[in-house]
Design a protein around this motif. Structure first.
Motif, PDB file in Angstrom:
ATOM      1  N   ASN A 125      85.800  -8.142  18.719  1.00  0.00           N
ATOM      2  CA  ASN A 125      86.120  -9.502  19.224  1.00  0.00           C
ATOM      3  C   ASN A 125      84.900 -10.378  18.913  1.00  0.00           C
ATOM      4  O   ASN A 125      84.252  -9.319  19.818  1.00  0.00           O
ATOM      5  N   THR A 126      84.800 -11.038  19.248  1.00  0.00           N
ATOM      6  CA  THR A 126      84.304 -12.705  19.801  1.00  0.00           C
ATOM      7  C   THR A 126      85.126 -14.070  20.357  1.00  0.00           C
ATOM      8  O   THR A 126      85.907 -13.602  20.217  1.00  0.00           O
ATOM      9  N   ASN A 127      83.924 -14.267  21.133  1.00  0.00           N
ATOM     10  CA  ASN A 127      84.205 -15.100  22.104  1.00  0.00           C
ATOM     11  C   ASN A 127      82.966 -16.333  21.206  1.00  0.00           C
ATOM     12  O   ASN A 127      81.964 -16.128  21.500  1.00  0.00           O
ATOM     13  N   HIS A 128      84.012 -17.529  21.136  1.00  0.00           N
ATOM     14  CA  HIS A 128      83.291 -18.530  20.249  1.00  0.00           C
ATOM     15  C   HIS A 128      83.121 -19.454  21.935  1.00  0.00           C
ATOM     16  O   HIS A 128      83.858 -20.050  22.780  1.00  0.00           O
ATOM     17  N   THR A 173      87.581 -19.179  22.640  1.00  0.00           N
ATOM     18  CA  THR A 173      88.292 -19.336  21.387  1.00  0.00           C
ATOM     19  C   THR A 173      87.671 -17.952  21.432  1.00  0.00           C
ATOM     20  O   THR A 173      86.428 -17.327  20.248  1.00  0.00           O
ATOM     21  N   ASN A 174      89.170 -16.495  20.485  1.00  0.00           N
ATOM     22  CA  ASN A 174      88.591 -15.851  20.303  1.00  0.00           C
ATOM     23  C   ASN A 174      89.530 -15.373  18.480  1.00  0.00           C
ATOM     24  O   ASN A 174      91.011 -15.702  19.076  1.00  0.00           O
ATOM     25  N   VAL A 175      88.908 -16.184  17.574  1.00  0.00           N
ATOM     26  CA  VAL A 175      89.421 -16.327  16.347  1.00  0.00           C
ATOM     27  C   VAL A 175      89.983 -15.250  15.368  1.00  0.00           C
ATOM     28  O   VAL A 175      90.859 -15.119  14.821  1.00  0.00           O
ATOM     29  N   ILE A 176      89.393 -13.774  15.670  1.00  0.00           N
ATOM     30  CA  ILE A 176      89.713 -12.560  15.813  1.00  0.00           C
ATOM     31  C   ILE A 176      91.008 -11.885  15.877  1.00  0.00           C
ATOM     32  O   ILE A 176      92.205 -11.919  15.217  1.00  0.00           O
ATOM     33  N   GLY A 178      93.163 -14.476  17.636  1.00  0.00           N
ATOM     34  CA  GLY A 178      93.902 -16.094  17.806  1.00  0.00           C
ATOM     35  C   GLY A 178      94.377 -15.860  19.291  1.00  0.00           C
ATOM     36  O   GLY A 178      95.735 -17.048  19.686  1.00  0.00           O
ATOM     37  N   GLY A 180      92.081 -17.002  23.200  1.00  0.00           N
ATOM     38  CA  GLY A 180      91.147 -17.533  24.274  1.00  0.00           C
ATOM     39  C   GLY A 180      91.530 -18.313  25.602  1.00  0.00           C
ATOM     40  O   GLY A 180      92.890 -18.202  25.958  1.00  0.00           O
TER      41      GLY A 180
END
Length: 274
Positions: A125-128, A173-176, A178, A180
């Motif tokens: 996962n990613t965090n923006h 924000t964790n887009v993958i 959903g 954050g």
């Protein structure tokens, strides 16, 4: 008897005539010279103003919650956008090579962005990450002027003081997945220091312009306690911290000397009659 009087009158006339001729042959003394008063190229109180651009960096991000997540690493450590700075101060020129001033700066809001990744149940996962940052900076500065050539004076200096660093609008924000988190803004007072170098151009005895560079260490900035986007707040005490913020500043400044020496006005020329 008349001949004696005639001879006396003729002698007197001859004496007066020769005296006049002798006086006419004497050189005329020049008028006395008036030397201008010495004008010192230093001295007194001054006001200053600055406007410029910031170029900021940080060493690391400290987030207690994210630090515990498995496999976390930076994809883009990110950084800050450039921003404006505005300064005002008062100082004193002690002699022709040393001056000091007290300054205050508002360093305008800049945006921070970064991107990391971590493992979430074996899935990457990613965090923006994003936030905004601004500062108030109070400094006591000293400068050494290195000599003047054609009204241009190079200088170096240093300063110490305090920075009030404000982090606001924090978003994770964790887009993958959903999900954050967000965090309320907070301000932190830190010890600050700076190194300066630049060129000053003396436009007049009372007005000087500067083009200068400053390296500034502002300390760290932190947020309030993060909250999940659903409103839960399981992260009490786990503020997010941007550590060791520094900046490369370019500034244009002006100085107004409040004790400038009077402008010398030469005396009128001596007029001779006759």
């Amino acid at each position: 008897m008349r001949s004696v009087k005639f001879l006396l009158a003729a002698g007197a006339a001859s004496l007066l005539s020769s005296t006049a001729v002798f006086a006419a042959d004497m050189p005329i003394a020049p008028p006395p010279a008036y030397a201008p008063p010495p004008i010192e190229d230093f001295g007194g109180w001054y006001l200053r103003g600055d406007i410029g651009m910031t170029n900021q960096r940080y060493s690391d991000l400290d987030d207690a919650f994210l630090a515990s997540v498995a496999g976390r690493q930076w994809l883009d450590k990110g950084g800050f956008d450039s921003g404006m700075l505005y300064g005002f101060g008062v100082g004193y020129q002690f002699n022709n090579w040393f001056r000091a001033d007290l300054t205050g700066q508002y360093r305008g809001r800049t945006k921070y962005t970064a991107l990391d990744s971590f493992l979430n149940s074996g899935v990457v996962n990613t965090n923006h990450l994003e936030a905004t940052k601004s500062e108030w900076l109070l400094m006591a500065n000293g400068y050494v002027d290195l000599g003047t050539w054609w009204c241009v004076t190079p200088f170096v200096g240093a300063g110490i003081g305090a920075a009030r660093v404000t982090l606001d609008n924090w978003r994770d924000t964790n887009v993958i997945a959903g999900g954050g988190a967000w965090a309320p803004g907070a301000s932190t007072w830190n010890f600050a220091w700076a190194a300066h170098a630049g060129l000053a151009y003396r436009v007049s005895p009372s007005f000087t312009v500067e083009l200068a560079y400053s390296y500034v260490s502002l300390g760290s900035g932190r947020t309030g306690d993060p909250r999940e986007l659903n409103g839960n707040n399981p992260l009490v005490g786990n503020y997010v911290e941007l550590k060791d913020i520094t900046s490369h500043d370019i500034k244009f400044g002006v100085r107004w000397n409040l004790d400038a020496p009077p402008v010398y006005v030469p005396p009128p020329p001596l007029i001779r009659k006759g």
